[in-house]
Motif scaffolding. Structure first.
Motif, mmCIF file in Angstrom:
data_model
loop_
_atom_site.group_PDB
_atom_site.id
_atom_site.type_symbol
_atom_site.label_atom_id
_atom_site.label_comp_id
_atom_site.label_asym_id
_atom_site.label_seq_id
_atom_site.Cartn_x
_atom_site.Cartn_y
_atom_site.Cartn_z
ATOM 1 N N ILE A 346 5.110 -12.364 6.141
ATOM 2 C CA ILE A 346 3.917 -12.943 5.517
ATOM 3 C C ILE A 346 3.378 -12.023 4.426
ATOM 4 O O ILE A 346 2.830 -12.478 3.418
ATOM 5 N N GLY A 347 3.524 -10.730 4.609
ATOM 6 C CA GLY A 347 2.977 -9.770 3.661
ATOM 7 C C GLY A 347 1.520 -9.472 3.919
ATOM 8 O O GLY A 347 0.788 -9.053 3.008
ATOM 9 N N ASP A 348 1.070 -9.649 5.157
ATOM 10 C CA ASP A 348 -0.326 -9.408 5.525
ATOM 11 C C ASP A 348 -0.456 -7.983 6.050
ATOM 12 O O ASP A 348 0.024 -7.653 7.141
ATOM 13 N N LEU A 349 -1.114 -7.137 5.259
ATOM 14 C CA LEU A 349 -1.228 -5.729 5.628
ATOM 15 C C LEU A 349 -2.111 -5.544 6.850
ATOM 16 O O LEU A 349 -1.844 -4.683 7.703
ATOM 17 N N GLY A 383 3.724 -9.091 0.049
ATOM 18 C CA GLY A 383 2.493 -9.789 -0.303
ATOM 19 C C GLY A 383 2.322 -9.922 -1.801
ATOM 20 O O GLY A 383 1.878 -10.971 -2.308
ATOM 21 N N LEU A 384 2.691 -8.874 -2.544
ATOM 22 C CA LEU A 384 2.588 -8.919 -3.996
ATOM 23 C C LEU A 384 3.561 -9.938 -4.584
ATOM 24 O O LEU A 384 3.240 -10.639 -5.562
ATOM 25 N N ARG A 385 4.748 -10.057 -3.992
ATOM 26 C CA ARG A 385 5.712 -11.044 -4.460
ATOM 27 C C ARG A 385 5.190 -12.467 -4.244
ATOM 28 O O ARG A 385 5.347 -13.344 -5.104
ATOM 29 N N ASN A 386 4.547 -12.698 -3.101
ATOM 30 C CA ASN A 386 3.964 -14.019 -2.842
ATOM 31 C C ASN A 386 2.842 -14.341 -3.831
ATOM 32 O O ASN A 386 2.690 -15.487 -4.284
ATOM 33 N N ILE A 387 2.049 -13.314 -4.174
ATOM 34 C CA ILE A 387 0.967 -13.524 -5.135
ATOM 35 C C ILE A 387 1.533 -13.857 -6.515
ATOM 36 O O ILE A 387 1.029 -14.753 -7.220
ATOM 37 N N SER A 388 2.580 -13.138 -6.927
ATOM 38 C CA SER A 388 3.157 -13.383 -8.249
ATOM 39 C C SER A 388 3.772 -14.768 -8.348
ATOM 40 O O SER A 388 3.797 -15.366 -9.439
ATOM 41 N N ILE A 389 4.264 -15.318 -7.237
ATOM 42 C CA ILE A 389 4.816 -16.672 -7.245
ATOM 43 C C ILE A 389 3.696 -17.712 -7.304
ATOM 44 O O ILE A 389 3.816 -18.752 -7.970
ATOM 45 N N SER A 390 2.599 -17.419 -6.629
ATOM 46 C CA SER A 390 1.507 -18.402 -6.535
ATOM 47 C C SER A 390 0.617 -18.431 -7.766
ATOM 48 O O SER A 390 0.063 -19.484 -8.111
ATOM 49 N N TYR A 391 0.441 -17.296 -8.449
ATOM 50 C CA TYR A 391 -0.502 -17.208 -9.570
ATOM 51 C C TYR A 391 0.246 -16.790 -10.831
ATOM 52 O O TYR A 391 1.054 -15.843 -10.811
ATOM 53 N N SER A 392 -0.056 -17.492 -11.911
ATOM 54 C CA SER A 392 0.485 -17.086 -13.211
ATOM 55 C C SER A 392 -0.352 -15.978 -13.836
ATOM 56 O O SER A 392 0.138 -15.190 -14.637
ATOM 57 N N ARG A 393 -1.645 -15.923 -13.453
ATOM 58 C CA ARG A 393 -2.534 -14.874 -13.944
ATOM 59 C C ARG A 393 -3.570 -14.586 -12.869
ATOM 60 O O ARG A 393 -4.214 -15.493 -12.353
ATOM 61 N N ILE A 394 -3.709 -13.315 -12.509
ATOM 62 C CA ILE A 394 -4.654 -12.940 -11.469
ATOM 63 C C ILE A 394 -5.159 -11.535 -11.766
ATOM 64 O O ILE A 394 -4.408 -10.653 -12.233
ATOM 65 N N LYS A 401 -8.045 -7.357 -3.165
ATOM 66 C CA LYS A 401 -8.672 -8.048 -2.043
ATOM 67 C C LYS A 401 -7.643 -8.766 -1.175
ATOM 68 O O LYS A 401 -7.702 -8.721 0.053
ATOM 69 N N LYS A 402 -6.693 -9.442 -1.836
ATOM 70 C CA LYS A 402 -5.687 -10.184 -1.071
ATOM 71 C C LYS A 402 -4.755 -9.260 -0.299
ATOM 72 O O LYS A 402 -4.341 -9.566 0.816
ATOM 73 N N LEU A 403 -4.424 -8.129 -0.901
ATOM 74 C CA LEU A 403 -3.562 -7.167 -0.202
ATOM 75 C C LEU A 403 -4.359 -6.235 0.705
ATOM 76 O O LEU A 403 -3.760 -5.437 1.440
ATOM 77 N N VAL A 408 -9.038 -0.669 -6.646
ATOM 78 C CA VAL A 408 -8.304 -1.380 -7.697
ATOM 79 C C VAL A 408 -7.239 -0.471 -8.305
ATOM 80 O O VAL A 408 -6.173 -0.938 -8.735
ATOM 81 N N ALA A 409 -7.515 0.818 -8.335
ATOM 82 C CA ALA A 409 -6.533 1.759 -8.895
ATOM 83 C C ALA A 409 -5.245 1.744 -8.079
ATOM 84 O O ALA A 409 -4.136 1.812 -8.636
ATOM 85 N N ASP A 410 -5.375 1.677 -6.758
ATOM 86 C CA ASP A 410 -4.183 1.572 -5.907
ATOM 87 C C ASP A 410 -3.402 0.298 -6.200
ATOM 88 O O ASP A 410 -2.165 0.305 -6.274
ATOM 89 N N ALA A 411 -4.135 -0.803 -6.397
ATOM 90 C CA ALA A 411 -3.473 -2.070 -6.709
ATOM 91 C C ALA A 411 -2.740 -1.985 -8.038
ATOM 92 O O ALA A 411 -1.608 -2.487 -8.178
ATOM 93 N N GLU A 412 -3.332 -1.341 -9.000
ATOM 94 C CA GLU A 412 -2.701 -1.229 -10.320
ATOM 95 C C GLU A 412 -1.406 -0.414 -10.246
ATOM 96 O O GLU A 412 -0.379 -0.777 -10.839
ATOM 97 N N SER A 413 -1.466 0.702 -9.538
ATOM 98 C CA SER A 413 -0.264 1.534 -9.428
ATOM 99 C C SER A 413 0.843 0.829 -8.650
ATOM 100 O O SER A 413 2.027 0.929 -9.006
ATOM 101 N N ILE A 414 0.473 0.093 -7.613
ATOM 102 C CA ILE A 414 1.470 -0.633 -6.817
ATOM 103 C C ILE A 414 2.113 -1.737 -7.639
ATOM 104 O O ILE A 414 3.337 -1.940 -7.615
ATOM 105 N N VAL A 415 1.300 -2.474 -8.419
ATOM 106 C CA VAL A 415 1.846 -3.535 -9.269
ATOM 107 C C VAL A 415 2.775 -2.950 -10.333
ATOM 108 O O VAL A 415 3.856 -3.483 -10.601
ATOM 109 N N ALA A 416 2.380 -1.842 -10.913
ATOM 110 C CA ALA A 416 3.216 -1.216 -11.949
ATOM 111 C C ALA A 416 4.554 -0.761 -11.379
ATOM 112 O O ALA A 416 5.614 -0.950 -12.003
#
Length: 509
Positions: A346-349, A383-394, A401-403, A408-416
């Motif tokens: 599911i990707g639910d942390l 979880g990030l892969r599921n988000i990228s499939i569901s949203y074209s822009r987020i 919040k979803k992860l 937000v800095a952690d989210a940015e580094s993880i996405v990068a």
């Protein structure tokens, strides 16, 4: 089950015989006779058969039966008889009188064969372990190992391999496994010099288990890399070279040496080492192969293989099939790993954290807790892969919040990092602090299906090649025409060999 019911019906209500069945001593004498024949004829398969019969008789062993058997087989006043008798508890006088009366008509046959003496050590050692007298078992196993060092006979190798296993087990049960590491290394060196292949396989596995028990993975890998190469039938190639020089009965004896059970254990330990070294692909192959090759009766071993294989597959980004968790007899043991797999899928942390806390004691006892900590990154990536499939822009705030990330800095580094590794097909807009997902293309227009299909074909071809290499043909079978009598004899011996191999696989675990 039928035999147990019949034995209960035959029990007398009063003036009963001793606690062991009168047939127990008789069976032990037959086994001793079988070992004696195998020692004189140098047929290892007879001694293997004697061990299988002993395992079937193990639960019926009593102190009085063992004492009578020791007095029957060993020379009176010998050091072995005195030592082994001291480990056995004293039975009441009535039981000993009845036992003496039952064995009186037979003239005692005294043996000086080393095989019989080692077999007596093995019997007493198994009895002490079953009675949970671990201190006496340690003393008995140490005495048997000291005696084995002075015996260099190939017919003793099968019995010696069993003693090595119980020797290590006694010290493990008392928490003193580290004390015998040097002795095991010495025994492995002796077995190598004596060309005792079964002893080498058994001792190598015991040493690997010893190192892994104390988390000494580097030392275990150094030993494994320098030890002789381990194969499923280590003597198979040498046996084929000698086939044209030996009669068929000797061929049966040669093929008895390779132990598939020891090979399964080796694959399991190698898979654990590769997992710790982050070589997940090799670890997955070793663990799945060990689970496939293990006997059906070895349920506990197959459960451990599946637990580690599930974790390794999750670390590789794979999701195990539901059928893996629904195998017969494994549903309850694999339940924590099923819930863990569901959280990763599911990707639910948050769900992953709750499962890890809920079954923390189970994961610690299985020694997989450190591996599960590594899975946190896989959960976030899924979880990030599921988000990228569901949203074209987020926005990155919504991603955090979803992860359920801390900032937000952690989210940015993880996405990068996910974009750089190719886990998701997206771009990162630092100005607007959002993630832009690209349109997903047709999966069948890419090379991924071809790669998966090629790996499946390679697996089938490798399995076919291994099956062909495992085939055994008598020499010059296409030239010589055998008679009907020889054909019948050959087929009977082949059936005995197949039955012997199947029984050995089930009994050794």
């Amino acid at each position: 089950m039928t035999q147990d019911v019949e034995m209960k019906e035959q029990a007398a209500p009063s003036n009963s015989l001793p606690s062991f069945s009168p047939s127990t001593l008789h069976h032990l004498k037959e086994i001793a006779s079988l070992i004696e024949t195998g020692a004189y004829d140098r047929e290892v398969r007879r001694i293997l058969r004697a061990i299988r019969l002993t395992m079937a008789l193990r639960r019926k062993l009593k102190a009085s039966a063992l004492s009578a058997f020791l007095n029957f087989t060993l020379i009176p006043g010998s050091e072995a008889l005195t030592r082994l008798s001291s480990y056995l508890p004293k039975e009441d006088e009535h039981a000993m009188e009845v036992d003496t009366a039952t064995s009186a008509p037979e003239a005692p046959a005294k043996h000086s064969l080393p095989e019989i003496e080692i077999y007596c050590y093995l019997l007493v050692l198994m009895f002490l372990i079953d009675q949970k007298k671990y201190n006496e078992a340690k003393a008995c196993s140490s005495a048997s190992i000291a005696r084995l060092k002075n015996i260099n006979r190939r017919t003793v190798d099968v019995l010696a391999a069993r003693l090595y296993f119980y020797y290590s087990l006694c010290y493990e049960l008392t928490g003193d496994l580290a004390e015998i590491r040097g002795n095991l290394l010495s025994l492995h060196r002796i077995a190598t010099l004596r060309h005792d292949e079964l002893g080498q396989e058994t001792l190598l596995n015991l040493l690997l288990h010893n190192y892994l028990h104390y988390n000494l993975y580097d030392q275990a890998e150094k030993l494994r890399s320098k030890a002789p190469r381990f194969e499923a039938h280590s003597n198979q190639q040498a046996s084929r070279k000698l086939l044209h020089l030996l009669p068929l009965t000797s061929k049966l004896q040669l093929y008895s040496y390779g132990s598939p059970v020891q090979f399964c254990r080796y694959l399991f330990y190698l898979g654990k080492i590769r997992t710790i070294q982050l070589e997940y692909t090799d670890a997955k192959e070793c663990l799945l192969q060990a689970a496939r090759k293990a006997p059906i009766a070895a349920l506990g071993f197959r459960v451990q293989c599946n637990k580690w294989a599930i974790i390794v597959r999750l670390l590789l980004g794979e999701i195990p099939e539901r059928t893996v968790f629904m195998q017969k007899g494994m549903e309850k043991a694999l339940r924590p790993y099923f819930e863990l797999t569901n959280a990763v899928r599911i990707g639910d942390l948050e769900l992953f954290r709750s499962v890890a806390e809920k079954f923390s004691s189970t994961f610690s006892s299985d020694r997989t807790h450190n591996l599960i900590v590594r899975l946190r990154h896989n959960v976030i990536r899924t979880g990030l892969r599921n988000i990228s499939i569901s949203y074209s822009r987020i926005s990155l705030v919504d991603v955090a919040k979803k992860l359920r990330l801390d900032s937000v800095a952690d989210a940015e580094s993880i996405v990068a990092k996910a974009i750089r590794d190719g886990a998701i097909d997206a771009t990162l807009d630092h100005a607007s602090r959002c993630m832009l997902s690209k349109e997903t293309g047709d999966i069948y227009s890419m090379t991924e299906p071809q790669t998966v299909f090629n790996s499946r074909i390679a697996f089938c071809l490798n399995m076919h090649n291994e099956a062909v290499r495992a085939l055994r043909f008598p020499p010059n079978s296409h030239k010589e025409k055998e008679s009907a009598e020889k054909r019948r004899e050959r087929r009977q011996q082949e059936q005995e060999l197949a039955k012997h191999i199947a029984e050995e696989d089930d009994d050794e675990f």
